[in-house]
Scaffold this motif. Structure first.
Motif, PDB file in Angstrom:
ATOM      1  N   GLY A   3      47.936  50.696  49.194  1.00  0.00           N
ATOM      2  CA  GLY A   3      47.876  51.702  48.245  1.00  0.00           C
ATOM      3  C   GLY A   3      46.822  51.477  47.380  1.00  0.00           C
ATOM      4  N   GLY A   4      46.217  50.645  47.406  1.00  0.00           N
ATOM      5  CA  GLY A   4      44.577  50.506  46.491  1.00  0.00           C
ATOM      6  C   GLY A   4      43.563  51.658  46.812  1.00  0.00           C
ATOM      7  N   ARG A   5      42.887  51.384  45.552  1.00  0.00           N
ATOM      8  CA  ARG A   5      40.996  52.173  45.704  1.00  0.00           C
ATOM      9  C   ARG A   5      40.178  51.334  45.487  1.00  0.00           C
ATOM     10  NH1 ARG A   5      39.821  57.576  45.356  1.00  0.00           N
ATOM     11  NH2 ARG A   5      42.517  58.024  45.267  1.00  0.00           N
ATOM     12  N   ILE A   6      39.178  51.812  46.333  1.00  0.00           N
ATOM     13  CA  ILE A   6      38.019  51.489  46.470  1.00  0.00           C
ATOM     14  C   ILE A   6      37.121  52.453  45.847  1.00  0.00           C
ATOM     15  CG2 ILE A   6      36.239  49.343  47.378  1.00  0.00           C
ATOM     16  CD1 ILE A   6      38.231  48.485  48.681  1.00  0.00           C
ATOM     17  N   SER A   7      35.857  52.135  44.414  1.00  0.00           N
ATOM     18  CA  SER A   7      35.429  53.286  44.809  1.00  0.00           C
ATOM     19  C   SER A   7      34.251  52.311  44.421  1.00  0.00           C
ATOM     20  CB  SER A   7      35.804  53.429  43.314  1.00  0.00           C
ATOM     21  OG  SER A   7      36.616  53.956  43.033  1.00  0.00           O
ATOM     22  N   GLY A  52      41.799  40.902  41.871  1.00  0.00           N
ATOM     23  CA  GLY A  52      41.823  40.014  41.136  1.00  0.00           C
ATOM     24  C   GLY A  52      41.293  38.662  41.417  1.00  0.00           C
ATOM     25  N   MET A  53      40.638  38.071  40.239  1.00  0.00           N
ATOM     26  CA  MET A  53      40.312  36.285  39.995  1.00  0.00           C
ATOM     27  C   MET A  53      40.364  36.198  38.590  1.00  0.00           C
ATOM     28  SD  MET A  53      36.418  36.958  42.319  1.00  0.00           S
ATOM     29  CE  MET A  53      35.835  37.767  41.930  1.00  0.00           C
ATOM     30  N   SER A  54      40.693  34.635  38.375  1.00  0.00           N
ATOM     31  CA  SER A  54      40.826  34.554  37.107  1.00  0.00           C
ATOM     32  C   SER A  54      39.317  34.025  36.840  1.00  0.00           C
ATOM     33  CB  SER A  54      41.322  33.076  37.182  1.00  0.00           C
ATOM     34  OG  SER A  54      40.523  31.974  38.029  1.00  0.00           O
ATOM     35  N   GLU A  55      39.261  34.467  35.115  1.00  0.00           N
ATOM     36  CA  GLU A  55      37.262  33.767  34.539  1.00  0.00           C
ATOM     37  C   GLU A  55      37.257  32.688  35.300  1.00  0.00           C
ATOM     38  OE1 GLU A  55      37.789  33.247  30.447  1.00  0.00           O
ATOM     39  OE2 GLU A  55      39.180  35.106  30.936  1.00  0.00           O
ATOM     40  N   GLY A  56      37.570  31.310  36.016  1.00  0.00           N
ATOM     41  CA  GLY A  56      37.443  29.857  36.490  1.00  0.00           C
ATOM     42  C   GLY A  56      36.783  30.395  37.666  1.00  0.00           C
ATOM     43  N   LYS A  57      37.634  31.238  38.256  1.00  0.00           N
ATOM     44  CA  LYS A  57      37.228  31.663  39.466  1.00  0.00           C
ATOM     45  C   LYS A  57      35.815  32.450  39.871  1.00  0.00           C
ATOM     46  CE  LYS A  57      37.682  32.186  43.956  1.00  0.00           C
ATOM     47  NZ  LYS A  57      37.248  31.106  44.864  1.00  0.00           N
ATOM     48  N   VAL A  58      35.920  33.121  38.632  1.00  0.00           N
ATOM     49  CA  VAL A  58      34.486  34.100  38.500  1.00  0.00           C
ATOM     50  C   VAL A  58      33.490  33.304  38.619  1.00  0.00           C
ATOM     51  CG1 VAL A  58      33.233  36.179  37.485  1.00  0.00           C
ATOM     52  CG2 VAL A  58      35.461  36.576  38.255  1.00  0.00           C
ATOM     53  N   ARG A  59      32.892  32.327  37.555  1.00  0.00           N
ATOM     54  CA  ARG A  59      32.650  31.203  37.062  1.00  0.00           C
ATOM     55  C   ARG A  59      31.742  29.943  38.039  1.00  0.00           C
ATOM     56  NH1 ARG A  59      35.419  30.662  32.255  1.00  0.00           N
ATOM     57  NH2 ARG A  59      36.473  29.131  33.035  1.00  0.00           N
ATOM     58  N   SER A  60      33.012  29.681  39.383  1.00  0.00           N
ATOM     59  CA  SER A  60      32.530  28.878  40.520  1.00  0.00           C
ATOM     60  C   SER A  60      32.522  29.986  41.636  1.00  0.00           C
ATOM     61  CB  SER A  60      34.142  28.638  41.068  1.00  0.00           C
ATOM     62  OG  SER A  60      34.519  29.656  41.181  1.00  0.00           O
ATOM     63  N   LEU A  61      32.442  30.990  41.862  1.00  0.00           N
ATOM     64  CA  LEU A  61      31.475  31.673  42.995  1.00  0.00           C
ATOM     65  C   LEU A  61      29.917  31.571  43.527  1.00  0.00           C
ATOM     66  CD1 LEU A  61      32.663  35.319  42.041  1.00  0.00           C
ATOM     67  CD2 LEU A  61      34.099  34.297  43.609  1.00  0.00           C
ATOM     68  N   PHE A  62      29.465  31.152  42.855  1.00  0.00           N
ATOM     69  CA  PHE A  62      28.568  30.416  43.292  1.00  0.00           C
ATOM     70  C   PHE A  62      27.779  29.203  43.263  1.00  0.00           C
ATOM     71  CE2 PHE A  62      27.761  35.464  41.766  1.00  0.00           C
ATOM     72  CZ  PHE A  62      27.777  35.971  43.056  1.00  0.00           C
ATOM     73  N   GLU A  63      28.912  28.677  43.106  1.00  0.00           N
ATOM     74  CA  GLU A  63      28.575  27.191  42.906  1.00  0.00           C
ATOM     75  C   GLU A  63      27.859  26.679  44.366  1.00  0.00           C
ATOM     76  OE1 GLU A  63      32.667  25.167  42.264  1.00  0.00           O
ATOM     77  OE2 GLU A  63      31.941  25.295  40.010  1.00  0.00           O
ATOM     78  N   ALA A  64      26.883  25.426  44.412  1.00  0.00           N
ATOM     79  CA  ALA A  64      26.604  25.079  46.049  1.00  0.00           C
ATOM     80  C   ALA A  64      27.612  25.058  47.145  1.00  0.00           C
ATOM     81  CB  ALA A  64      25.592  23.785  45.525  1.00  0.00           C
ATOM     82  N   VAL A  65      26.927  25.105  48.225  1.00  0.00           N
ATOM     83  CA  VAL A  65      27.430  25.343  49.504  1.00  0.00           C
ATOM     84  C   VAL A  65      27.725  23.694  49.394  1.00  0.00           C
ATOM     85  CG1 VAL A  65      27.162  24.979  51.562  1.00  0.00           C
ATOM     86  CG2 VAL A  65      25.727  26.686  50.132  1.00  0.00           C
ATOM     87  N   PRO A  66      29.091  22.817  49.822  1.00  0.00           N
ATOM     88  CA  PRO A  66      30.279  23.849  50.674  1.00  0.00           C
ATOM     89  C   PRO A  66      30.638  25.579  50.008  1.00  0.00           C
ATOM     90  CG  PRO A  66      30.984  22.035  50.751  1.00  0.00           C
ATOM     91  CD  PRO A  66      29.789  21.750  49.832  1.00  0.00           C
ATOM     92  N   VAL A  90      29.116  39.659  38.305  1.00  0.00           N
ATOM     93  CA  VAL A  90      30.585  40.017  38.832  1.00  0.00           C
ATOM     94  C   VAL A  90      31.435  39.566  37.526  1.00  0.00           C
ATOM     95  CG1 VAL A  90      32.653  38.624  40.369  1.00  0.00           C
ATOM     96  CG2 VAL A  90      30.140  38.501  40.684  1.00  0.00           C
ATOM     97  N   GLU A  91      32.499  41.070  37.293  1.00  0.00           N
ATOM     98  CA  GLU A  91      34.312  41.270  36.605  1.00  0.00           C
ATOM     99  C   GLU A  91      34.907  40.981  37.214  1.00  0.00           C
ATOM    100  OE1 GLU A  91      33.329  44.626  33.193  1.00  0.00           O
ATOM    101  OE2 GLU A  91      30.985  44.231  34.476  1.00  0.00           O
ATOM    102  N   SER A  92      35.893  40.402  36.512  1.00  0.00           N
ATOM    103  CA  SER A  92      37.402  40.145  37.607  1.00  0.00           C
ATOM    104  C   SER A  92      38.188  40.298  36.324  1.00  0.00           C
ATOM    105  CB  SER A  92      37.335  39.571  38.399  1.00  0.00           C
ATOM    106  OG  SER A  92      38.366  39.690  39.401  1.00  0.00           O
ATOM    107  N   ARG A  93      39.452  40.589  36.675  1.00  0.00           N
ATOM    108  CA  ARG A  93      40.863  40.166  35.765  1.00  0.00           C
ATOM    109  C   ARG A  93      41.643  39.936  36.555  1.00  0.00           C
ATOM    110  NH1 ARG A  93      40.816  42.634  29.800  1.00  0.00           N
ATOM    111  NH2 ARG A  93      41.719  41.142  29.819  1.00  0.00           N
ATOM    112  N   LEU A  94      42.523  38.991  36.681  1.00  0.00           N
ATOM    113  CA  LEU A  94      43.531  38.453  37.947  1.00  0.00           C
ATOM    114  C   LEU A  94      44.654  39.374  37.650  1.00  0.00           C
ATOM    115  CD1 LEU A  94      44.426  35.698  39.690  1.00  0.00           C
ATOM    116  CD2 LEU A  94      45.557  34.675  37.556  1.00  0.00           C
ATOM    117  N   GLY A  95      44.528  39.996  39.101  1.00  0.00           N
ATOM    118  CA  GLY A  95      45.960  40.419  39.522  1.00  0.00           C
ATOM    119  C   GLY A  95      45.576  42.143  38.797  1.00  0.00           C
ATOM    120  N   GLU A  96      44.530  42.505  38.652  1.00  0.00           N
ATOM    121  CA  GLU A  96      43.826  43.840  38.252  1.00  0.00           C
ATOM    122  C   GLU A  96      42.670  44.496  38.937  1.00  0.00           C
ATOM    123  OE1 GLU A  96      43.034  44.499  33.553  1.00  0.00           O
ATOM    124  OE2 GLU A  96      44.974  43.295  33.517  1.00  0.00           O
TER     125      GLU A  96
END
Length: 172
Positions: free
Chosen positions: A84-88, A108-122, A155-161
């Motif tokens: 039922g969602g939408r991607i624009s 969506g993602m929490s602020e902490g998850k957004v900040r950690s998206l580009f941490e070093a591998v793994p 990246v911009e995100s809000r958990l649940g939104e």
């Protein structure tokens, strides 16, 4: 196949064997090609896909890298958007650049998850709303390919939104 393609692209980018070969691309048509790849998957969920890129949008970009960026972002958007969602997909001219955005009404993602998206591998991969799997490298590849072409990835995100992944490319 998508996971293998992602790993190979990431490996090549890390080794410096991928070089950008920019050319003028009609952004709306390029986006339409990628949207077409995901229409069946999105329809089965069901998730609506919308190509809102203006017809006049032209970018100077490496076509293979742009397609890889769009495939990764669309794949993630479908993966994390419930039924039922939408991607624009949108684009707006910002001076000498076009800002391209993929926005979803997903988990969506929490602020902490957004900040950690580009941490070093793994990297870690989070299962999608239907337990879809990934390898956790797609966003890193997107950011690297955007940077190689002189753009910025955000990246911009809000958990649940939902989330919005945006990047800039030089206008043609």
């Amino acid at each position: 196949y998508e996971c293998l393609d992602t790993v190979l692209a990431w490996s090549a980018s890390q080794l410096g064997t991928i070089r950008s070969a920019p050319k003028t691309l009609r952004l709306r048509e390029t986006v339409a090609r990628c949207v077409g790849l995901f229409e069946n998957v999105a329809a089965r969920k069901p998730v609506a896909l919308e190509n809102g890129v203006p017809p006049e949008a032209r970018v100077s970009a490496d076509e293979d890298q742009l397609l890889s960026i769009l495939r990764n972002l669309l794949s993630n958007a479908v993966k994390f958007t419930p039924a039922g969602g939408r991607i624009s997909l949108r684009a707006a001219r910002k001076g000498d650049f076009w800002k391209i955005s993929v926005a979803d009404t997903g988990v969506g993602m929490s602020e902490g998850k957004v900040r950690s998206l580009f941490e070093a591998v793994p990297m870690t991969s989070t299962p999608g709303t239907n337990q879809e799997k990934g390898v956790g490298l797609g966003l890193q590849i997107c950011r690297d390919f955007v940077r190689q072409q002189g753009g910025v990835f955000t990246v911009e995100s809000r958990l649940g939104e939902g989330s919005t992944f945006s990047f800039t490319l030089p206008a043609a």
